[in-house]
Design an enzyme around this catalytic site. Sequence first.
Site, short mmCIF file in Angstrom:
data_model
loop_
_atom_site.label_atom_id
_atom_site.label_comp_id
_atom_site.label_asym_id
_atom_site.label_seq_id
_atom_site.Cartn_x
_atom_site.Cartn_y
_atom_site.Cartn_z
NE ARG A 223 -4.25 -1.51 0.47
CZ ARG A 223 -4.61 -2.41 -0.46
NH1 ARG A 223 -3.91 -2.55 -1.57
NH2 ARG A 223 -5.68 -3.16 -0.27
CG HIS A 271 -3.89 -0.05 -6.46
ND1 HIS A 271 -4.06 0.45 -5.20
CD2 HIS A 271 -4.03 -1.39 -6.34
CE1 HIS A 271 -4.31 -0.55 -4.36
NE2 HIS A 271 -4.30 -1.67 -5.04
C1 GLV Z 1 -5.97 -4.50 -4.01
O1 GLV Z 1 -5.15 -3.71 -3.69
C2 GLV Z 1 -6.58 -5.43 -3.11
O2 GLV Z 1 -6.46 -5.28 -1.89
O3 GLV Z 1 -7.20 -6.37 -3.61
#
Ligand code: GLV
Length: 308
Positions: A223, A271
């Site tokens: 993250r 992401h």
């Molecule tokens: C993506 O970041 C997830 O947590 O699936």
Amino acid sequence: MSILYRSDAPRAAAWAHYFRKFAPDLDFRVWPDAGDLDDVEYLIAWQAPAEFIAKLPRLKVFFSSGAGVDHVDFSALPEHVPIVRMVEPGIIDGMVEYVSLGVLALHRDFFDYQAAKAAGVWNPLEVPPASSRTIGVMGMGALGRAVLERLASYGFDLRGWNRSLRVMDGVESFAGPDQLQPFLAGCDVLICLLPLTPATKGILNRELFSLLPVGAALINVGRGPHLVDADLLEALDAGQLSRAILDVTEPEPLSAEHPFWAHPRVFLTPHVASMTQPESAAPILLENVRRHQRGEPLKDVIDRSRGY
Ligand code: GLV
């Protein structure tokens, strides 16, 4: 008895299709077409906003539509509602692909050749064997272990670090804060696959970078808040780190003026390392709903006190 999906819209149809076909007894609804919220017993969602959860008096289980649950407001979910993480082959395969690609691109100097090509330079570099590179994975959960297994197939030297000891064939395991330093000391590439908790926030910082060998590279697929951005920039500019591959940032999207955009040794993706795939996730989630209906223990329930 109904199940409500309130997450990524493009993938909703595939979820609905599966449930209507294989669980016609469950009334599968897709937000915002939610009908009477009083009937909702199972919720599949990315977030749990308190004002929305308060409208679901019969909620029995909260299923996170993603692997992480750091964005979920636990306090909004009554104690008797278990929180289930997404552990499914599609999300695991996506992560294994992304991290393998990153490690191989670093190992085979693709980023250097990209820069050399832009400069019109023909500059063959040495090609060391994979076994001469040590790759370290922080976080040996379902994703971290799958990544290590795939990397083993290329012959890399592997090590893993986890909060509590996880033993894996062919991987040198380290555990807890006391073994962080010896773990880091050997990592040519460091991969962060930790859950985000108060204990791991900011863990990728100046001190940690200083414990890595000079010239190590970082891949953050955890993250954004795991990383202290200014410390990474400093370590890159000082040569302590050679490169960073970042799939996550804080905030997301990254602000337009952030130095990562222009930094020549930061590779950035929005992401996308891995996503829940309805085709493989729906059968697993349905099986978990069936377990719950039969009164059996649910799989992949998080521990609220640990935060993952
Ligand atoms: C993506 O970041 C997830 O947590 O699936």
